[in-house]
Design an enzyme around this catalytic site. Sequence first.
Site, short mmCIF file in Angstrom:
data_model
loop_
_atom_site.label_atom_id
_atom_site.label_comp_id
_atom_site.label_asym_id
_atom_site.label_seq_id
_atom_site.Cartn_x
_atom_site.Cartn_y
_atom_site.Cartn_z
N GLU A 79 7.89 -10.61 9.84
CA GLU A 79 8.58 -11.64 10.63
C GLU A 79 7.89 -12.99 10.53
OE1 GLU A 79 8.73 -10.88 14.88
OE2 GLU A 79 10.40 -12.27 15.13
N HIS A 114 16.46 -13.76 15.61
CA HIS A 114 17.04 -14.40 16.80
C HIS A 114 16.68 -15.86 16.86
CE1 HIS A 114 12.91 -13.79 18.39
NE2 HIS A 114 12.98 -12.68 17.69
CO CO Z 1 11.10 -11.56 17.08
#
Ligand code: CO
Length: 292
Positions: A277, A153
Amino acid sequence: MERQKVILAGKIASQVREYIKPQLKKGVPLLDIAEKIENKIIELGGKPAFPVNLSINEIAAHFTPSHNDETKAHGLLKIDFGVHVDGWISDHAFSIDLENSDENKKLIQASEQALKNAIEAFKQGTNLNKIGTTIQNTIENFGFSPIINLSGHSIGKYNLHAGITIPNIGNKLNNTLEKGLYAIEPFATTGSGKVHDGKPSEIYVITSEKNIRNPTAREILRYIIENYHTLPFCSRWIVKKFGTRALFALKQLEENGNLHNFAQLIEKKGSKVSQAEHTLLLDQEGTKVTTL
Ligand code: CO
């Protein structure tokens, strides 16, 4: 964008990762891990951008310990945490295997490699489809599935999900990457490749500042607005400040429409999930991984 704050938030995240990694052992209470991470973030000059997610095995995301949680670390543990400096966020996650399982290790390798390959392709002008395809192909080459209904995102000031989706699968969309701040987060699973909502989590976000009659609830609402802005928070943080009377007030705030409660996200077949991530800054200086 305040570049220095973005960079600092990322640097704190990597320091916190190196601090906590050696302490992640089977049997350690998740509550201790969460509090150590959150305290370290503050010690280093940041604030948690959301409650530390400590999701085990088939729980892909959105598990944070309650104030009296007794869960102990085990299995395939995902550590997903955020740091912000004046609203400028870094979002970072990694997975560890606490049961000496070859399958867990391979799952972790798959999401890490997918992240690495996606980062290499992540430049201004890159088609988002290419990022999704890269992640999908890498994970499938390991013999696993990417989780297709979770995605990376874009990130804005005090805004964890700022509107742009970084897909974990090839798609037919044709949009390209522009300058900005982004999180890429591949998830790999032995299961179906989808998550669904499980039990309520301890994680909330404010959705409305509208008035509520109960004085305790009103006080807590004010505290949330002042301290967390539009970022997620958890019951544990509120109990720490207000005691357990806060739990009923949180329910009231939810019923009154002030708060949204996040569900735990569970792999549909109950299969294990790994995650990796990093946060990336795309600007005139090129691509910088802030959480490396
Ligand atoms: Co995230």
